[in-house]
Design an enzyme around this catalytic site. Structure first.
Site, PDB file in Angstrom:
ATOM      1  N   LYS A   1       0.881  -1.186   0.000  1.00  0.00           N
ATOM      2  CA  LYS A   1       0.000   0.000   0.000  1.00  0.00           C
ATOM      3  C   LYS A   1       0.909   1.224   0.000  1.00  0.00           C
ATOM      4  O   LYS A   1       1.461   1.614   1.036  1.00  0.00           O
ATOM      5  CB  LYS A   1      -0.907  -0.059   1.233  1.00  0.00           C
ATOM      6  CG  LYS A   1      -1.419   1.265   1.774  1.00  0.00           C
ATOM      7  CD  LYS A   1      -2.439   1.948   0.901  1.00  0.00           C
ATOM      8  CE  LYS A   1      -2.893   3.243   1.569  1.00  0.00           C
ATOM      9  NZ  LYS A   1      -2.054   4.404   1.195  1.00  0.00           N
TER      10      LYS A   1
ATOM     11  N   GLU B   1       9.384   1.728  10.700  1.00  0.00           N
ATOM     12  CA  GLU B   1      10.424   2.689  10.323  1.00  0.00           C
ATOM     13  C   GLU B   1       9.786   4.066  10.350  1.00  0.00           C
ATOM     14  O   GLU B   1       9.007   4.404   9.453  1.00  0.00           O
ATOM     15  CB  GLU B   1      10.951   2.390   8.904  1.00  0.00           C
ATOM     16  CG  GLU B   1      11.707   1.095   8.780  1.00  0.00           C
ATOM     17  CD  GLU B   1      12.997   1.075   9.554  1.00  0.00           C
ATOM     18  OE1 GLU B   1      13.497   2.163   9.910  1.00  0.00           O
ATOM     19  OE2 GLU B   1      13.492  -0.023   9.828  1.00  0.00           O
TER      20      GLU B   1
ATOM     21  N   CYS C   1      13.481  10.831   6.496  1.00  0.00           N
ATOM     22  CA  CYS C   1      13.357  10.468   7.902  1.00  0.00           C
ATOM     23  C   CYS C   1      14.672  10.704   8.640  1.00  0.00           C
ATOM     24  O   CYS C   1      14.682  10.962   9.830  1.00  0.00           O
ATOM     25  CB  CYS C   1      12.938   9.013   8.021  1.00  0.00           C
ATOM     26  SG  CYS C   1      13.948   7.932   7.017  1.00  0.00           S
TER      27      CYS C   1
ATOM     28  N   GLU D   1       9.812  16.733  14.485  1.00  0.00           N
ATOM     29  CA  GLU D   1      10.158  16.543  13.073  1.00  0.00           C
ATOM     30  C   GLU D   1       9.385  17.530  12.206  1.00  0.00           C
ATOM     31  O   GLU D   1       8.176  17.668  12.342  1.00  0.00           O
ATOM     32  CB  GLU D   1       9.789  15.109  12.672  1.00  0.00           C
ATOM     33  CG  GLU D   1      10.185  14.783  11.251  1.00  0.00           C
ATOM     34  CD  GLU D   1       9.812  13.357  10.854  1.00  0.00           C
ATOM     35  OE1 GLU D   1       8.684  12.929  11.145  1.00  0.00           O
ATOM     36  OE2 GLU D   1      10.656  12.703  10.232  1.00  0.00           O
TER      37      GLU D   1
HETATM   38  P1  NDP Z   1       2.004   8.642   7.257  1.00  0.00           P
HETATM   39  O1  NDP Z   1       2.223   7.958   8.536  1.00  0.00           O
HETATM   40  O2  NDP Z   1       0.963   9.671   7.148  1.00  0.00           O
HETATM   41  O3  NDP Z   1       1.669   7.567   6.101  1.00  0.00           O
HETATM   42  C1  NDP Z   1       2.475   6.462   5.831  1.00  0.00           C
HETATM   43  C2  NDP Z   1       1.661   5.406   5.112  1.00  0.00           C
HETATM   44  O4  NDP Z   1       0.653   4.905   5.965  1.00  0.00           O
HETATM   45  C3  NDP Z   1       0.946   5.930   3.890  1.00  0.00           C
HETATM   46  O5  NDP Z   1       0.932   4.928   2.893  1.00  0.00           O
HETATM   47  C4  NDP Z   1      -0.454   6.174   4.418  1.00  0.00           C
HETATM   48  O6  NDP Z   1      -1.430   6.213   3.420  1.00  0.00           O
HETATM   49  C5  NDP Z   1      -0.622   4.975   5.308  1.00  0.00           C
HETATM   50  N1  NDP Z   1      -1.656   5.098   6.316  1.00  0.00           N
HETATM   51  C6  NDP Z   1      -2.249   6.227   6.796  1.00  0.00           C
HETATM   52  N2  NDP Z   1      -3.154   5.916   7.771  1.00  0.00           N
HETATM   53  C7  NDP Z   1      -3.135   4.566   7.887  1.00  0.00           C
HETATM   54  C8  NDP Z   1      -3.820   3.639   8.726  1.00  0.00           C
HETATM   55  N3  NDP Z   1      -4.712   4.038   9.626  1.00  0.00           N
HETATM   56  N4  NDP Z   1      -3.545   2.331   8.588  1.00  0.00           N
HETATM   57  C9  NDP Z   1      -2.630   1.902   7.709  1.00  0.00           C
HETATM   58  N5  NDP Z   1      -1.947   2.728   6.873  1.00  0.00           N
HETATM   59  C10 NDP Z   1      -2.183   4.050   6.976  1.00  0.00           C
HETATM   60  O7  NDP Z   1       3.422   9.200   6.847  1.00  0.00           O
HETATM   61  P2  NDP Z   1       3.798  10.116   5.620  1.00  0.00           P
HETATM   62  O8  NDP Z   1       3.384   9.423   4.359  1.00  0.00           O
HETATM   63  O9  NDP Z   1       3.319  11.485   5.857  1.00  0.00           O
HETATM   64  O10 NDP Z   1       5.393  10.040   5.670  1.00  0.00           O
HETATM   65  C11 NDP Z   1       6.136  10.878   6.449  1.00  0.00           C
HETATM   66  C12 NDP Z   1       6.622  10.162   7.674  1.00  0.00           C
HETATM   67  O11 NDP Z   1       7.314   8.970   7.328  1.00  0.00           O
HETATM   68  C13 NDP Z   1       7.627  11.006   8.424  1.00  0.00           C
HETATM   69  O12 NDP Z   1       7.400  10.952   9.803  1.00  0.00           O
HETATM   70  C14 NDP Z   1       8.948  10.340   8.085  1.00  0.00           C
HETATM   71  O13 NDP Z   1       9.947  10.584   9.015  1.00  0.00           O
HETATM   72  C15 NDP Z   1       8.561   8.909   7.991  1.00  0.00           C
HETATM   73  N6  NDP Z   1       9.551   8.167   7.207  1.00  0.00           N
HETATM   74  C16 NDP Z   1      10.339   7.238   7.837  1.00  0.00           C
HETATM   75  C17 NDP Z   1      11.335   6.565   7.149  1.00  0.00           C
HETATM   76  C18 NDP Z   1      12.178   5.517   7.795  1.00  0.00           C
HETATM   77  O14 NDP Z   1      12.707   4.674   7.069  1.00  0.00           O
HETATM   78  N7  NDP Z   1      12.375   5.516   9.099  1.00  0.00           N
HETATM   79  C19 NDP Z   1      11.582   6.856   5.742  1.00  0.00           C
HETATM   80  C20 NDP Z   1      10.685   7.819   5.180  1.00  0.00           C
HETATM   81  C21 NDP Z   1       9.713   8.447   5.905  1.00  0.00           C
HETATM   82  P3  NDP Z   1      -1.914   7.634   2.836  1.00  0.00           P
HETATM   83  O15 NDP Z   1      -0.685   8.447   2.584  1.00  0.00           O
HETATM   84  O16 NDP Z   1      -2.596   7.252   1.604  1.00  0.00           O
HETATM   85  O17 NDP Z   1      -2.781   8.247   3.880  1.00  0.00           O
END
Ligand code: NDP
Length: 490
Positions: free
Chosen positions: A173, A247, A281, A381
């Protein structure tokens, strides 16, 4: 307008509700693609396809899986320009960066392909010499792989490569903010010859992700995203008691000691926070600087920030592209406003760049200075090009500031003193420490966080254990009678 479909089993599907959502290019806000918004029932169909495929896929031998994975890597390399172009159009990241990441993802598939036929077990010598004991690494089952929008293909490879190598099937997803490179990638997976159902891609918003993780047949979740969503996910699957890898985000300290090679350290500071417009991240968003050099660091960083060229992410001369979407832009702008209000000193930037000659979501590289490490801008962040400089007087104080954070993803240390470098590295609460470099990655180096940056490791052989159960098999060779009322330990 490009119309995309989700991959369920062997079929490319629209949503059964007919609903779609648009993707717009953050550089010019052009809506360029339409993506199906899947229903809960569509997501269930994908999980069932993965469940069905698991029966045969888990029995394939490692060489078969490795062969497919190498073929996939060949196709990724051949289509690297196309995949990178798609990702850049979707999330605004520089093309030179997305291309690099696409090629790095191919490297990751090759790295784990190398392990697919080397999932060794142990032969365990027992106290009882009339028994033998061995272990087997077994796949877990259909796994939900959920990725963030900032680096969809690279984040996916961290999960998918070890999951496939160890014989799992998956339902992916991607974020609704950047789904298309994953759908284009899935076409290559089919072309490589992965059997139907081994790799499925569902699209939609958070509700699709929620339906996916809650499905009773999903046996594990591997998630990259924000801490808030991670909490929702771990709560949602707590009844199922399935394993989760997380992550998450960070507020990583990048520490410059006075004895560092200043030029290298400044380049590392820029790479840490203005690379990918800070939307990583591992962003080195807290720059801890030894007090004796803080003025020169401020001055030199301001000079460097002023030369950063904002513009078209496809232009090789561009240093920083737009941030990925409107929500992100608004979040960054509001955090900058809050930092000004709470008294952080703005040294550079701090506003939307209107002079770039485009209508994109551009934030000027922004640098704050503060003595108060507890300010929100120094703790939370931003996920944007916003740096906070904080001075320190000695290594103990640097460590105290560095570790005073709910996060523990990454850290940088800049010094010519090898003893100090290792001493500080040993005390830092972070999953990844760089000494005299920053934002460097390798397929063989484990990656992951501590504290609220998550748990579990990606890349490296450690990741194999995230996608397998260890089965222990104990075999009795003895012909002696045993006492049935006492556990056999000798
Ligand atoms: P989100 O947590 O908003 O979303 C991450 C994923 O989860 C998306 O695919 C999102 O879908 C999905 N999602 C949202 N709600 C749900 C739910 N209730 N159940 C299951 N899946 C869900 O993060 P962002 O996309 O905004 O990414 C930014 C964040 O990711 C930052 O905090 C960043 O630091 C972190 N990150 C961490 C990394 C690592 O390797 N440690 C690397 C890159 C980013 P949708 O977007 O369609 O809502």
């Amino acid at each position: 307008m490009n119309i995309f479909k989700a991959l369920i089993g062997e079929h490319w599907k629209e949503s059964s509700s007919g609903q779609t959502f648009p993707s717009s290019n953050p550089f010019n806000q052009e809506v360029w693609a339409s993506i199906p918004s899947l229903t809960k029932e569509d997501v269930a169909e994908a999980v069932e396809a993965a469940h069905l495929a698991f029966r045969d896929w888990k029995k394939t031998n490692g060489l078969e899986r490795a062969t497919l994975m190498h073929r996939l890597a060949d196709l990724i390399e051949a289509e690297a320009d196309h995949l990178a172009r798609t990702e850049t159009t979707d999330n605004g990241k520089l093309f030179k960066e997305t291309k690099n990441q696409v090629l790095f993802s191919a490297r990751n598939y090759r790295y784990f392909a190398g392990y697919a036929d080397k999932l060794l077990g142990d032969f365990v010598p027992l106290d009882n010499r009339e028994m033998i004991d061995y272990t087997v690494m077994e796949p877990i089952g259909p796994i939900a792989l959920i990725t963030a929008w900032n680096s969809p293909l690279s984040l996916l490879a961290n999960k998918l490569a070890p999951a496939l190598a160890t014989g799992n099937t998956v339902v992916i997803k991607p974020s609704e903010q950047a789904s298309i490179s994953t759908l284009e990638f899935a076409k290559l997976a089919i072309q490589a010859g992965f059997p139907p159902g081994v790799i499925n891609v569902v699209t939609g918003d958070g509700a699709a992700g929620d339906a996916l993780i809650r499905h009773p047949l999903i046996a594990k979740v591997s998630f990259t995203g924000g801490s808030q969503t991670a909490r929702l996910i771990t709560k949602a699957v707590s009844d199922k008691l399935i394993p989760v890898t997380l992550e998450l985000g960070g507020k990583s300290p990048n520490i410059i000691f006075a004895d560092a090679d200043l030029e290298e350290a400044l380049t590392g500071a820029i790479a840490g926070i203005f690379g990918a417009a800070g939307q990583t991240c591992i962003a080195g968003s807290r720059l801890l600087v030894e007090r004796s050099i803080v003025e020169v660091v401020k001055e030199r960083l301001i000079q460097k920030a002023a030369t950063i060229k904002l513009g078209d992410p496809f232009d090789p001369a561009t240093d920083m592209g737009p941030v990925a979407n409107k929500l992100q832009l608004e979040k960054i702008v509001s955090m900058i406003a809050e930092a000004k209000e709470e008294g952080a000193e703005l040294l550079y930037g701090g506003e939307i760049a209107k002079d770039v000659g485009l209508h994109g979501y551009f934030i000027k590289p922004t640098i704050f200075f503060t003595e108060r490490a507890e300010l929100n801008i120094a703790c939370e962040e931003v996920f944007g090009p916003v740096l906070t400089i904080i001075p320190f007087d000695n290594p103990e104080e640097a460590l105290s500031i560095a570790n005073h954070s709910p996060y523990g993803l990454a850290a940088g240390i800049w010094t010519r003193d090898i003893k100090k470098a290792h001493r500080v590295a040993a005390e830092i609460e972070a999953g990844n420490v760089w000494i005299n470099t920053y934002r460097a990655s390798a397929a063989g180096a484990p990656f992951g966080g501590t504290k609220q940056s998550g748990y579990g490791r990606e890349r490296s052989w450690h990741a194999l254990y995230e996608y397998t159960h260890i089965k222990n098999v104990m075999v009795n060779l003895s012909t002696k009678k045993r006492d049935p009322f006492s556990m056999q330990t000798k």
